[in-house]
Design an enzyme around this catalytic site. Sequence first.
Site: not given
Ligand code: CIR
Length: 268
Positions: A168, A263
């Site tokens: 991201h 997140c």
């Molecule tokens: C994913 O791949 O969607 C999750 N394992 C990690 C998401 C992390 N999201 C973020 O940093 N906003």
Amino acid sequence: MSTGPFKCKYALICEGVPDSFASQSLRMREPDEPIDIELARHQHAEYIKLVKSLVENVITIPCDENYPDCVFVEDIAVILDDTALICRPGAESRRGEVDAVREKLSELKLHTIEVRAPATLDGGDVLFTGKEIFVGISDRTNMDGAKAVAQAFPDYQVSMVKIRGDLHLKSVLTMVDTETVVVVGNDAGKAVIENMQSNCNFVYQKITVPEGGACNCVHINGSIIHRSQSEVEDVDKFFEVMNKPTYQVDNSEFTKADGCLTCRSVLF
Ligand code: CIR
């Protein structure tokens, strides 16, 4: 209601970490060490405790075994002023996470807008600087997703930034106040910040950190939460210049599934 993390009254957080997180959470590559689920739970409980001490209202959503990545709520909603944009995550396995978040937000007086197909949007790709918005165009967020952000928040200029090799936009940089961006000093970070600067409507100070783990911090009502010294060497020295209260948080188990500090909450 709020201007995002810079002055927030609410934090939305997942109440726990499901067992399925250990083996079924998405990740760009397998970690060297497996996820220690009990340690992940401990780290998340500490994070919740800290956020509770910094924000008036902490709203929790249930932890759901059907959604191994449900702890990463940031990806599910973008909330700014009185508008909540319910995302349509790029990963299909995460799409059902929106129901619990939508239901919880319906208890608040927010103007709610949904991202619709073919748009995809992960909240981790949306950076609000306090003055304008940047949207990462990544494997998870497409151009229609960025357009949905622009439509939902017409009071702010929205610019797109191409993301290559990272999950991201906020895996590469975050804001520590409305004037200052913290960016990782690798090639990906340089490319993103150059791209961002060429579209900026404002001038930002820049703090460059050598490690990816240090560039993702949470700015929350005047304080900064960053990765702990035990996980990122000398991390605190980068934030000394900010002259703000700082708090250190462990994130090792979430990093194994590409999760950053931002997140694990939505601040508004
Ligand atoms: C994913 O791949 O969607 C999750 N394992 C990690 C998401 C992390 N999201 C973020 O940093 N906003």
